[in-house]
Scaffold this active site. Structure first.
Site, PDB file in Angstrom:
ATOM      1  CD  GLU A  96     -11.476  -9.154   3.515  1.00  0.00           C
ATOM      2  OE1 GLU A  96     -11.215  -9.613   4.722  1.00  0.00           O
ATOM      3  OE2 GLU A  96     -10.494  -8.250   2.759  1.00  0.00           O
ATOM      4  CD  GLU A 148     -14.436  -9.630  -5.945  1.00  0.00           C
ATOM      5  OE1 GLU A 148     -14.391  -9.801  -4.788  1.00  0.00           O
ATOM      6  OE2 GLU A 148     -15.418  -9.343  -6.578  1.00  0.00           O
ATOM      7  CD  GLU A 156      -2.853   0.836  -4.277  1.00  0.00           C
ATOM      8  OE1 GLU A 156      -2.734   0.065  -3.470  1.00  0.00           O
ATOM      9  OE2 GLU A 156      -3.703   1.170  -5.218  1.00  0.00           O
ATOM     10  CB  CYS A 195      -7.517  -3.152   5.742  1.00  0.00           C
ATOM     11  SG  CYS A 195      -6.141  -1.731   5.726  1.00  0.00           S
ATOM     12  CD  GLU A 207      -3.069   0.538   2.243  1.00  0.00           C
ATOM     13  OE1 GLU A 207      -3.672  -0.748   2.547  1.00  0.00           O
ATOM     14  OE2 GLU A 207      -3.716   1.492   2.610  1.00  0.00           O
ATOM     15  CB  SER A 264      -5.473   0.563  -1.151  1.00  0.00           C
ATOM     16  OG  SER A 264      -4.579  -0.312  -1.646  1.00  0.00           O
ATOM     17  CB  CYS A 306      -9.514  -4.159  14.380  1.00  0.00           C
ATOM     18  SG  CYS A 306      -9.073  -3.576  12.529  1.00  0.00           S
ATOM     19  CE  LYS A 362     -10.760  -8.417   8.088  1.00  0.00           C
ATOM     20  NZ  LYS A 362      -9.687  -7.912   6.949  1.00  0.00           N
TER      21      LYS A 362
END
Lengths: 571, 158
Positions: free
Chosen positions: A358, A363, A279, A296, A276, A316, A500, A355
């Site tokens: 996710e 993907e 990037e 994230c 990141e 990102s 988190c 999560k």
């Protein structure tokens, strides 16, 4: 300051504040089921009633005035509360023994405190459908007491409004639009509703069974990773003070449960920063799409896909640390250890509900193999540990398994709002200038405020940064950018308020003080780490040298990056 | 211009407060509140679909399925209630396998609860596309339904 009289004693109160606030400050316990600290009163549950001049008034919706007198536990007030509890129980399934919130339920606790020992009211019970449509959350309206806190957190804190009161009177339910179920709704699976739910009406979709089955299967090689937020939160479930760092005993506990390898997600948080950071530097130097926004937080990513599809190019392309760890395990680690990736069952312990969603994204499949096979939350791990008779207090600390666990302070602070930004700046500064920051502590991005902004000078160029947590705060900022604001280059967004450490998968009943203690603990771990910037992590350097090549390189692109797409939901 | 755009363009200051009048106008125009309408109203008034659905389900007046060919209005006013309209309603619901506010899958029948329709002397009363049936007992229901199944309405109500 004004004087009021509570239970025949003088109590000081601030002008204009709610009676409930003054009563609680005086150390008197008046119960509530619907009260939501920080939001205007809703007055739905009526449990906070106090007796004033012979009449009952809800203390959560009464403003104090000079000389006000009330009795919080008069016979009349206590009887009223007990009756309310009994009426709630009359339309509640009597299945506490089987409920995920057994021993940790506000309704159950109140029934106990108010001495409910008989079923005074009996009648028809509402018939409701369990909503198990989503991969992350379950809703059981039969257990719902209609306090409305989930509706409020969803609308007022997260700006999602996936659910609302539907119907009227005894037929009222909390439902999604058209009763479609969460999977069709705009729910982003942040799980904040679970944390405010007083009963078992909202809960995570549990994966403990499949994890135990995988461990019992001799053909499976079962590995686990734990997120940076877990070690500073899980101790509370075993009677430790909030914020006590437990990664050593945690590693030991996970091995005792039967995991073959235990990895620390902080390592791939460092890897995320490498990608990141690179990037960001590339976008910054080559006039790419800015501001760049972190990716994230899977709840935030889903929110962006639904509500800000025009800004997906700002996100990102980096996968989250969980997914990076999953990909590195099934590729680098499998190759190095000579294990067939198809035999690896990869588990992650996360403070997060989203999560679970996710890992089901298309993907996140690599040649048909999922990066991660199962996600369990902090709460589910606590249950597994208790099932196995494990107590964190009596387990000797053990290190996590290398090579995928050596962490830096930068990777550890990912768990708090502001942490990803601070970690990214430490490395981006190095990438842009070739020098390390004079002071690694970037205090302007720390703290529990919903939005933090700063201008950072890198080599004479001013870089505008913002850190937001909570999706309402995020959408306020994004609306400013949509309206033309252009002084920001890098933004960190976390779906859960505080990041988190306050995730939807964390233990129930967390106070703001506990969240602050977890945050403090993370910064103290960071301070004491040997390496405090991700690019200095020797195992990360080795991973690039041996396997990945360079950040944003071909292999990184295949394993560590992803893409996003507009998501059509009922909204 | 869609129906909803037209309705909203006629409001002087459209916003959250306009929701109920807009829902009423849409139902007036289309006979029911469709899923598409809820989503379009949400976009126009900047309200989430869940909120609109919540408000609309709070009121008996809104329905979410189109009327059937034959719309059965069951009076649940005081006189009809005293004369047993609750049992009558539940018999109709059982015979058709749908609840009040719903439409049969074949689109033939719908049930609508109405408050007093001013025929208390005939209680309990039902009206099928405006045809009144007086002093109906639950056991009359199969006969009445059979009658309407066998004929076509002269003109569709909506």
């Amino acid at each position: 300051m004004i004087q009021i009289e509570v239970n025949n004693r003088q109590v000081e109160a601030n002008k204009g504040e709610l009676l409930l606030t003054a009563i609680r400050r005086a150390g008197i316990k008046v119960p509530t089921l619907c009260h939501f600290e920080g939001l205007p009163p809703s007055g739905a549950c009526r449990l906070c009633v106090v007796e004033m001049d012979g009449r009952l008034a809800p203390s959560c919706a009464t403003t104090v005035s000079e000389g006000m007198k009330c009795q919080t536990h008069s016979a009349k007030a206590v009887r009223a509360r007990k009756t309310i509890i009994e009426l709630l129980l009359a339309d509640h399934p009597d299945d506490c023994l089987y409920c995920v919130r057994n021993g940790n339920c506000d309704l159950q606790t109140l029934a106990e405190e108010y001495g409910v020992r008989t079923r005074r009211y009996q009648g028809e019970k509402s018939s409701c459908h369990l909503d198990v449509s989503s991969p992350a959350l379950e809703r059981d309206p039969a257990k719902c007491i209609l306090c409305g806190k989930c509706v409020r957190v969803c609308e007022e804190i997260q700006n999602v409004s996936a659910i609302d009161f539907v119907g009227r009177g005894s037929k009222t339910r909390i439902e999604t639009a058209f009763n479609d179920g969460l999977n069709m709704s705009s729910c982003v699976f942040c799980g904040q509703c679970i944390k405010v739910c007083p009963t078992g009406a909202l809960r995570e979709k549990s994966s403990t069974k499949e994890v135990l089955e995988a461990i019992a299967d001799p053909d499976k090689y079962v590995v686990v990773q734990h997120a940076p937020a877990i070690s500073v939160s899980i101790g509370e479930a075993f009677g430790l003070k909030p914020g006590v760092e437990c990664s050593g005993p945690l590693n030991g506990a996970l091995r005792r449960i039967g995991f073959d390898k235990v990895f620390d997600t902080s390592f791939t948080a460092d890897l995320t920063i490498m990608e990141e950071g690179a990037e960001f530097v590339s976008r910054f130097k080559n006039k790419g799409k800015l501001p760049m926004i972190t990716s994230c937080s899977p709840g935030w990513v889903k929110y962006a896909e639904q509500f800000y599809p025009d800004m997906l190019d700002n996100l990102s392309s980096c996968k989250s640390p969980q997914q990076m760890m999953g990909a590195v395990i099934k590729n680098y680690f499998a190759e190095k250890s000579n294990i067939d990736p198809k035999k690896i069952f990869s588990v992650s312990v996360m403070p997060c509900i989203a999560k679970k969603f996710e890992v089901t994204r298309d993907e996140m499949l690599n040649d048909g193999v999922p990066d991660i096979d199962a996600v369990i939350t902090t709460r589910e791990l606590v249950r597994l540990m208790k099932m196995r008779g494990l107590d964190l207090n009596s387990i000797e600390p053990e290190p996590a398994d290398n090579p995928l666990s050596l962490k830096t302070g930068a990777g550890k602070i990912f768990a708090t709002s502001g942490g990803v930004m601070e970690a990214a700046l430490r490395s981006a500064y190095f990438l842009l200038t070739g020098k390390e920051l004079d002071s690694l502590d970037i205090k302007v991005v720390r703290g529990l405020e919903g939005r933090k902004e700063a201008k950072i000078n890198i080599n004479g160029t001013e870089v505008g940064i913002a850190v937001v947590s909570g999706l309402k705060n995020a959408s306020d900022l994004l609306d400013e950018i949509r309206a033309g604001r252009s002084d920001l280059h890098f933004i960190e967004i976390m779906a859960c308020p505080g990041g988190c450490i306050n995730g939807g998968g964390q233990p129930i009943g967390v106070t703001p003080e506990a969240v602050a203690a977890r945050m403090k603990s993370l910064y103290s771990i960071d301070k004491n780490e040997k390496y405090r910037a991700s690019h200095l992590n020797p195992d990360i350097q080795k991973l690039y040298k041996d396997y990945l090549g360079e950040p944003l390189g071909h292999k990184s692109h295949k394993l560590l990056h992803t893409h996003y797409a507009k998501r059509d939901v009922v909204k | 211009m869609s129906v909803i755009e037209k309705i909203i363009s006629q409001l002087s200051n459209p916003g959250r407060d306009s929701l109920i009048p807009v829902l009423q106008a849409v139902q007036e125009e289309e006979g029911f509140i469709s899923r598409e309408s809820v989503i379009e109203i949400g976009k126009a008034l900047d309200l989430p679909a869940s909120k609109i659905y919540g408000v609309a389900t709070f009121y008996n007046q809104f329905r979410f399925t189109p009327y059937g060919k034959w719309n059965i209005q069951v009076c649940r006013g005081t006189a009809c209630h005293v004369k047993g309209s609750a049992a009558l309603l539940s018999r109709i619901e059982r015979e058709l396998g749908i609840g009040a506010g719903e439409t049969t899958k074949d689109g033939f029948f719908s049930i609508e609860i109405v408050s007093c329709i001013g025929a208390c002397g005939l209680a309990p009363v039902i009206a099928v596309n405006g045809n009144f049936h007086a002093r109906v007992t639950p056991d009359d229901v199969p006969v009445i339904l059979k009658h309407y199944r066998s004929i076509q309405p002269e003109e569709s109500k909506q």
